[in-house]
Write a protein that holds these residues in place. Structure first.
Motif, PDB file in Angstrom:
ATOM      1  N   ASP A   4       1.021  -1.437   0.303  1.00 31.93           N
ATOM      2  CA  ASP A   4       0.275   0.373  -0.085  1.00 31.93           C
ATOM      3  C   ASP A   4       1.080   1.307   0.548  1.00 31.93           C
ATOM      4  O   ASP A   4       1.129   1.287   1.322  1.00 31.93           O
ATOM      5  N   GLU A   5       1.265   2.071  -1.491  1.00 35.47           N
ATOM      6  CA  GLU A   5       2.363   3.180  -1.523  1.00 35.47           C
ATOM      7  C   GLU A   5       1.335   4.237  -0.551  1.00 35.47           C
ATOM      8  O   GLU A   5       2.147   4.677   0.261  1.00 35.47           O
ATOM      9  N   THR A   6       0.266   4.156   0.088  1.00 34.70           N
ATOM     10  CA  THR A   6       0.004   5.475   0.672  1.00 34.70           C
ATOM     11  C   THR A   6      -0.329   5.252   2.133  1.00 34.70           C
ATOM     12  O   THR A   6      -0.004   6.050   2.542  1.00 34.70           O
ATOM     13  N   LYS A   7      -0.576   4.348   2.022  1.00 32.92           N
ATOM     14  CA  LYS A   7      -0.157   4.023   3.624  1.00 32.92           C
ATOM     15  C   LYS A   7       1.703   3.576   4.071  1.00 32.92           C
ATOM     16  O   LYS A   7       1.927   2.565   5.373  1.00 32.92           O
ATOM     17  N   HIS A   8       2.067   3.747   2.996  1.00 36.29           N
ATOM     18  CA  HIS A   8       3.833   2.816   2.844  1.00 36.29           C
ATOM     19  C   HIS A   8       4.111   1.184   4.258  1.00 36.29           C
ATOM     20  O   HIS A   8       3.930   1.508   4.708  1.00 36.29           O
ATOM     21  N   GLU A   9       2.948   0.811   3.774  1.00 38.44           N
ATOM     22  CA  GLU A   9       2.584  -0.556   4.378  1.00 38.44           C
ATOM     23  C   GLU A   9       2.270  -1.804   3.243  1.00 38.44           C
ATOM     24  O   GLU A   9       2.490  -1.853   2.552  1.00 38.44           O
ATOM     25  N   LEU A  10       3.691  -2.500   4.053  1.00 36.73           N
ATOM     26  CA  LEU A  10       4.031  -4.280   3.369  1.00 36.73           C
ATOM     27  C   LEU A  10       3.551  -5.091   3.690  1.00 36.73           C
ATOM     28  O   LEU A  10       4.186  -5.216   5.314  1.00 36.73           O
ATOM     29  N   VAL A  11       2.851  -6.281   3.450  1.00 35.06           N
ATOM     30  CA  VAL A  11       2.662  -7.541   4.197  1.00 35.06           C
ATOM     31  C   VAL A  11       3.527  -8.530   3.517  1.00 35.06           C
ATOM     32  O   VAL A  11       3.231  -8.664   2.015  1.00 35.06           O
ATOM     33  N   ILE A  12       3.862  -9.105   4.261  1.00 35.45           N
ATOM     34  CA  ILE A  12       5.110 -10.393   3.546  1.00 35.45           C
ATOM     35  C   ILE A  12       4.381 -11.983   4.066  1.00 35.45           C
ATOM     36  O   ILE A  12       4.631 -11.748   5.718  1.00 35.45           O
ATOM     37  N   GLN A  13       3.513 -13.027   3.777  1.00 31.94           N
ATOM     38  CA  GLN A  13       3.583 -14.097   4.636  1.00 31.94           C
ATOM     39  C   GLN A  13       3.943 -15.226   4.042  1.00 31.94           C
ATOM     40  O   GLN A  13       4.747 -15.235   2.506  1.00 31.94           O
ATOM     41  N   VAL A  14       5.100 -15.780   4.638  1.00 37.17           N
ATOM     42  CA  VAL A  14       6.077 -16.879   4.656  1.00 37.17           C
ATOM     43  C   VAL A  14       4.503 -18.682   4.081  1.00 37.17           C
ATOM     44  O   VAL A  14       4.062 -18.516   5.401  1.00 37.17           O
ATOM     45  N   LEU A  15       5.309 -19.133   3.525  1.00 35.24           N
ATOM     46  CA  LEU A  15       4.560 -19.963   2.720  1.00 35.24           C
ATOM     47  C   LEU A  15       5.512 -21.084   3.124  1.00 35.24           C
ATOM     48  O   LEU A  15       4.153 -22.490   2.632  1.00 35.24           O
ATOM     49  N   GLU A  16       6.281 -21.015   2.685  1.00 36.77           N
ATOM     50  CA  GLU A  16       6.919 -22.638   3.606  1.00 36.77           C
ATOM     51  C   GLU A  16       8.358 -22.000   4.084  1.00 36.77           C
ATOM     52  O   GLU A  16       9.148 -20.921   3.285  1.00 36.77           O
ATOM     53  N   GLY A  17       9.176 -22.791   4.284  1.00 37.17           N
ATOM     54  CA  GLY A  17      10.352 -22.668   4.825  1.00 37.17           C
ATOM     55  C   GLY A  17      10.521 -22.615   6.074  1.00 37.17           C
ATOM     56  O   GLY A  17      10.107 -23.267   7.343  1.00 37.17           O
ATOM     57  N   ASN A  18      11.972 -22.291   7.052  1.00 32.57           N
ATOM     58  CA  ASN A  18      12.659 -22.581   8.215  1.00 32.57           C
ATOM     59  C   ASN A  18      12.048 -22.177   9.099  1.00 32.57           C
ATOM     60  O   ASN A  18      11.482 -22.686  10.326  1.00 32.57           O
ATOM     61  N   VAL A  19      10.938 -20.777   9.215  1.00 28.57           N
ATOM     62  CA  VAL A  19      10.590 -20.239   9.641  1.00 28.57           C
ATOM     63  C   VAL A  19       8.850 -20.680  10.517  1.00 28.57           C
ATOM     64  O   VAL A  19       7.946 -21.257  11.404  1.00 28.57           O
ATOM     65  N   LEU A  20       8.708 -21.632   9.215  1.00 28.59           N
ATOM     66  CA  LEU A  20       7.878 -22.962   9.434  1.00 28.59           C
ATOM     67  C   LEU A  20       7.972 -24.392  10.066  1.00 28.59           C
ATOM     68  O   LEU A  20       7.273 -25.084  10.570  1.00 28.59           O
ATOM     69  N   LYS A  21       9.217 -24.189  10.576  1.00 28.93           N
ATOM     70  CA  LYS A  21      10.376 -25.585  10.988  1.00 28.93           C
ATOM     71  C   LYS A  21      10.527 -25.381  12.444  1.00 28.93           C
ATOM     72  O   LYS A  21      11.009 -25.687  13.503  1.00 28.93           O
ATOM     73  N   ARG A  22       9.902 -24.180  12.708  1.00 31.29           N
ATOM     74  CA  ARG A  22      10.456 -23.708  14.173  1.00 31.29           C
ATOM     75  C   ARG A  22       9.256 -23.680  15.654  1.00 31.29           C
ATOM     76  O   ARG A  22       8.808 -23.110  15.869  1.00 31.29           O
ATOM     77  N   GLY A  23       7.764 -23.851  15.013  1.00 29.64           N
ATOM     78  CA  GLY A  23       6.875 -24.202  15.824  1.00 29.64           C
ATOM     79  C   GLY A  23       5.496 -22.887  15.437  1.00 29.64           C
ATOM     80  O   GLY A  23       5.284 -23.306  16.128  1.00 29.64           O
ATOM     81  N   PHE A  24       5.793 -22.398  14.415  1.00 28.82           N
ATOM     82  CA  PHE A  24       5.014 -21.996  13.349  1.00 28.82           C
ATOM     83  C   PHE A  24       4.045 -22.547  12.460  1.00 28.82           C
ATOM     84  O   PHE A  24       4.060 -22.953  11.795  1.00 28.82           O
ATOM     85  N   SER A  25       2.992 -22.798  12.735  1.00 25.86           N
ATOM     86  CA  SER A  25       1.699 -22.779  11.260  1.00 25.86           C
ATOM     87  C   SER A  25       1.720 -21.755  10.635  1.00 25.86           C
ATOM     88  O   SER A  25       1.001 -22.464   9.456  1.00 25.86           O
ATOM     89  N   SER A  26       1.537 -21.127  11.209  1.00 20.86           N
ATOM     90  CA  SER A  26       1.667 -19.721   9.575  1.00 20.86           C
ATOM     91  C   SER A  26       2.215 -18.225  10.411  1.00 20.86           C
ATOM     92  O   SER A  26       2.530 -18.262  11.794  1.00 20.86           O
ATOM     93  N   PHE A  27       2.563 -16.927   9.329  1.00 22.61           N
ATOM     94  CA  PHE A  27       3.755 -16.173   9.423  1.00 22.61           C
ATOM     95  C   PHE A  27       3.736 -15.864   8.437  1.00 22.61           C
ATOM     96  O   PHE A  27       3.946 -15.828   7.591  1.00 22.61           O
TER      97      PHE A  27
END
Length: 159
Positions: A77-100
């Motif tokens: 969102d250019e006007t709000k200067h907001e960026l959202v990124i979601q991990v689909l697969e990888g290390n963070v999901l192997k550390r106890g997180f099921s979504s991130f």
């Protein structure tokens, strides 16, 4: 599983548009330069680098299973200067997180300073009061560390 949120903020001595360009436009080129011991390269698997794009992080790791992470750009969102990124697969999901999912929201503090609000929405496999505090800390540490590296990398307004 219950969705949880961890929040943190970072004050950077860099003007907002410089940070925004780095996050929203140049992220996949900057991260390997900032973190060469962690990220070898970032490949654009799908999209044009904007919303819906899928990035494949090639990581430097001894274990084969830990050498990649796939992320999707959910919102820009250019006007709000907001960026959202979601991990689909990888290390963070192997550390106890099921979504991130991480949200970066930029606000100007002055001509030469910006505030970055970080919100990490996540689900875990385990629950519990002490567990949430631990997972909150684990969730917010990487974006805070990244922003610290980014601040040192980017040209500051007073140079």
């Amino acid at each position: 599983m219950v969705m949880k949120e961890a929040k943190a903020e970072a004050k950077l001595g860099v003007e907002i548009e410089t940070i925004w360009k780095a996050l929203a436009k140049d992220l996949r080129f900057i991260i390997p330069q900032l973190m060469p011991d962690t990220v070898e390269k970032i490949e654009l698997l799908h999209g044009d680098g904007g919303v819906g794009s899928i990035l494949l992080f090639h990581l430097v790791h001894k274990e084969e299973a830990m050498r990649s992470q796939k992320e999707r750009i959910v919102e820009v969102d250019e006007t709000k200067h907001e960026l959202v990124i979601q991990v689909l697969e990888g290390n963070v999901l192997k550390r106890g997180f099921s979504s991130f999912k991480t949200t970066f929201k930029l606000s100007p503090l002055s001509e030469k300073e910006s505030l970055v609000d970080i919100k990490v929405a996540y689900e875990t496999e385990k629950d519990g009061e002490g567990e949430q505090a631990r997972m909150d800390a684990i969730a917010t540490a990487p974006p805070l560390y990244f922003l610290q590296l980014l601040e040192n990398f980017l040209p500051t307004s007073n140079t």
